[in-house]
Design a protein around this motif. Sequence first.
Motif, PDB file in Angstrom:
ATOM      1  N   PHE A  41       0.840  -1.202   0.000  1.00 43.66           N
ATOM      2  CA  PHE A  41       0.000   0.000   0.000  1.00 43.66           C
ATOM      3  C   PHE A  41       0.873   1.249   0.000  1.00 43.66           C
ATOM      4  O   PHE A  41       0.592   2.219  -0.708  1.00 43.66           O
ATOM      5  CB  PHE A  41      -0.946  -0.003   1.205  1.00 43.66           C
ATOM      6  N   LEU A  42       1.963   1.239   0.755  1.00 43.05           N
ATOM      7  CA  LEU A  42       2.878   2.376   0.794  1.00 43.05           C
ATOM      8  C   LEU A  42       3.491   2.632  -0.580  1.00 43.05           C
ATOM      9  O   LEU A  42       3.557   3.773  -1.038  1.00 43.05           O
ATOM     10  CB  LEU A  42       3.978   2.136   1.835  1.00 43.05           C
ATOM     11  N   ALA A  47       3.723   6.047  -5.302  1.00 41.01           N
ATOM     12  CA  ALA A  47       3.673   6.168  -6.759  1.00 41.01           C
ATOM     13  C   ALA A  47       2.607   7.173  -7.180  1.00 41.01           C
ATOM     14  O   ALA A  47       2.825   7.984  -8.080  1.00 41.01           O
ATOM     15  CB  ALA A  47       3.411   4.803  -7.394  1.00 41.01           C
ATOM     16  N   GLN A  48       1.459   7.142  -6.519  1.00 44.10           N
ATOM     17  CA  GLN A  48       0.381   8.064  -6.875  1.00 44.10           C
ATOM     18  C   GLN A  48       0.684   9.497  -6.459  1.00 44.10           C
ATOM     19  O   GLN A  48       0.321  10.440  -7.145  1.00 44.10           O
ATOM     20  CB  GLN A  48      -0.932   7.614  -6.246  1.00 44.10           C
ATOM     21  N   LEU A  49       1.338   9.678  -5.321  1.00 47.04           N
ATOM     22  CA  LEU A  49       1.581  11.018  -4.809  1.00 47.04           C
ATOM     23  C   LEU A  49       2.830  11.692  -5.381  1.00 47.04           C
ATOM     24  O   LEU A  49       2.846  12.902  -5.571  1.00 47.04           O
ATOM     25  CB  LEU A  49       1.703  10.983  -3.278  1.00 47.04           C
ATOM     26  N   LEU A  74      13.462  12.631  -3.738  1.00 40.82           N
ATOM     27  CA  LEU A  74      12.011  12.600  -3.904  1.00 40.82           C
ATOM     28  C   LEU A  74      11.594  11.145  -3.990  1.00 40.82           C
ATOM     29  O   LEU A  74      11.753  10.507  -5.030  1.00 40.82           O
ATOM     30  CB  LEU A  74      11.584  13.364  -5.160  1.00 40.82           C
ATOM     31  N   ASP A  75      11.148  10.620  -2.868  1.00 43.38           N
ATOM     32  CA  ASP A  75      10.716   9.229  -2.782  1.00 43.38           C
ATOM     33  C   ASP A  75      11.804   8.274  -3.268  1.00 43.38           C
ATOM     34  O   ASP A  75      11.564   7.368  -4.042  1.00 43.38           O
ATOM     35  CB  ASP A  75       9.420   9.026  -3.571  1.00 43.38           C
ATOM     36  N   GLY A  76      13.044   8.527  -2.829  1.00 47.97           N
ATOM     37  CA  GLY A  76      14.159   7.657  -3.179  1.00 47.97           C
ATOM     38  C   GLY A  76      14.853   8.018  -4.476  1.00 47.97           C
ATOM     39  O   GLY A  76      15.854   7.399  -4.835  1.00 47.97           O
ATOM     40  N   LEU A  77      14.358   8.988  -5.209  1.00 43.37           N
ATOM     41  CA  LEU A  77      14.980   9.416  -6.454  1.00 43.37           C
ATOM     42  C   LEU A  77      15.785  10.684  -6.182  1.00 43.37           C
ATOM     43  O   LEU A  77      15.208  11.719  -5.830  1.00 43.37           O
ATOM     44  CB  LEU A  77      13.913   9.690  -7.517  1.00 43.37           C
ATOM     45  N   PRO A  78      17.123  10.638  -6.328  1.00 42.23           N
ATOM     46  CA  PRO A  78      17.922  11.833  -6.095  1.00 42.23           C
ATOM     47  C   PRO A  78      17.744  12.826  -7.247  1.00 42.23           C
ATOM     48  O   PRO A  78      17.925  12.482  -8.407  1.00 42.23           O
ATOM     49  CB  PRO A  78      19.355  11.307  -6.030  1.00 42.23           C
ATOM     50  N   VAL A  79      17.365  14.056  -6.906  1.00 41.71           N
ATOM     51  CA  VAL A  79      17.067  15.076  -7.912  1.00 41.71           C
ATOM     52  C   VAL A  79      17.902  16.318  -7.614  1.00 41.71           C
ATOM     53  O   VAL A  79      18.169  16.633  -6.461  1.00 41.71           O
ATOM     54  CB  VAL A  79      15.562  15.429  -7.906  1.00 41.71           C
TER      55      VAL A  79
END
Length: 115
Positions: A41-42, A47-49, A74-79
């Motif tokens: 669920f997390l 993914a949706q948010l 951002l949710d594990g993605l380095p930006v």
Amino acid sequence: MRTSRETELANEFFRLFDARSTSMADMPKRQSTLVYTDPDFLRMERAQLFRGQPLIFCLSGEVANPGDYVTADLDGLPVVVVRGKDGQLRALVNMCSHRGSRIFPDERGTVKGRG
């Protein structure tokens, strides 16, 4: 938001205000604890948010000059957001495609002579 939708919401607000009511449900909603503890669920919720839609990352004043940058995960993605020599802002994945290491290791800074 569309003007028509804003008007609908304003009208609904005043209708409820005048009726001294709310748009809340009549009964409490029961939520399964899995919503808070299930890893699947997390992943779906993240993914949706956080993926596939624009997100606010930083204020443009934080990267005001060419070479200025700000980084975050951002949710594990380095930006990284960096202002180029041409004055344009660019958002990139902050990772070397060859070795997978961070290109910009600091949270923020300025790269002199680049951008």
